[in-house]
Design a protein around this motif. Sequence first.
Motif, mmCIF file in Angstrom:
data_model
loop_
_atom_site.group_PDB
_atom_site.id
_atom_site.type_symbol
_atom_site.label_atom_id
_atom_site.label_comp_id
_atom_site.label_asym_id
_atom_site.label_seq_id
_atom_site.Cartn_x
_atom_site.Cartn_y
_atom_site.Cartn_z
ATOM 1 N N ASP A 106 36.736 43.319 1.833
ATOM 2 C CA ASP A 106 35.790 43.282 2.949
ATOM 3 C C ASP A 106 35.576 41.834 3.387
ATOM 4 N N ALA A 150 39.979 39.540 7.981
ATOM 5 C CA ALA A 150 40.340 40.068 9.293
ATOM 6 C C ALA A 150 41.836 40.333 9.377
ATOM 7 N N LYS A 161 36.630 37.382 8.745
ATOM 8 C CA LYS A 161 35.680 37.844 9.758
ATOM 9 C C LYS A 161 34.478 36.914 9.785
ATOM 10 N N TYR A 162 33.949 36.691 10.972
ATOM 11 C CA TYR A 162 32.772 35.852 11.156
ATOM 12 C C TYR A 162 31.575 36.491 10.448
ATOM 13 N N TYR A 205 30.834 36.278 7.135
ATOM 14 C CA TYR A 205 31.029 36.472 5.697
ATOM 15 C C TYR A 205 31.040 35.123 4.985
ATOM 16 N N MET A 262 35.874 36.598 15.431
ATOM 17 C CA MET A 262 34.650 37.269 15.891
ATOM 18 C C MET A 262 34.939 38.758 16.079
ATOM 19 N N ASN A 263 33.984 39.593 15.713
ATOM 20 C CA ASN A 263 34.134 41.027 15.964
ATOM 21 C C ASN A 263 33.996 41.262 17.456
ATOM 22 N N SER A 264 34.831 42.157 17.974
ATOM 23 C CA SER A 264 34.781 42.429 19.411
ATOM 24 C C SER A 264 33.915 43.605 19.762
#
Length: 142
Positions: free
Chosen positions: A56, A59, A100-101, A103, A140-142
């Motif tokens: 987890d 990305a 991922k941003y 974490y 970044m999550n989109s």
Amino acid sequence: ELSSGTAGKKFRRVINMEKDTERNMNVLQGDGKIGEVQIADDVVAMIAGLAALEVDGVASMAGYATNELLSMVGVKGGAKGARVEVVDRVVSVDMVLHLKYGYNIPTVSGKIQEKVKSAIETMTGLAVAEVNIRIAGVVMNS
């Protein structure tokens, strides 16, 4: 007998591929009773990459320049973002990843190292000396 035309080139290419493949193989079992089990370095790298992607906060894998260049010319070699070196049944892994941003990078990196080490040792029986990680970016999550 093969001519020096196209068929001759294909024949030489197959022989060269076999030599290259054998150079990157590691014997896992070789008691001589039934046969031996070999595993390619690329398989170990693939195990490392897949294990890292299960953590987890990861990305994606980031590719090494040589792997990206080889894939552009149609040569498949190595797992994207993971390099392994196996010497005397001991593995050293170098990985390049995008996280991922949001974490915690040291925490995620530690989990990746544990997961990769465990996966390689469990699936291959090889010992893992080190898992080196380079974070190439944050997504970044989109």
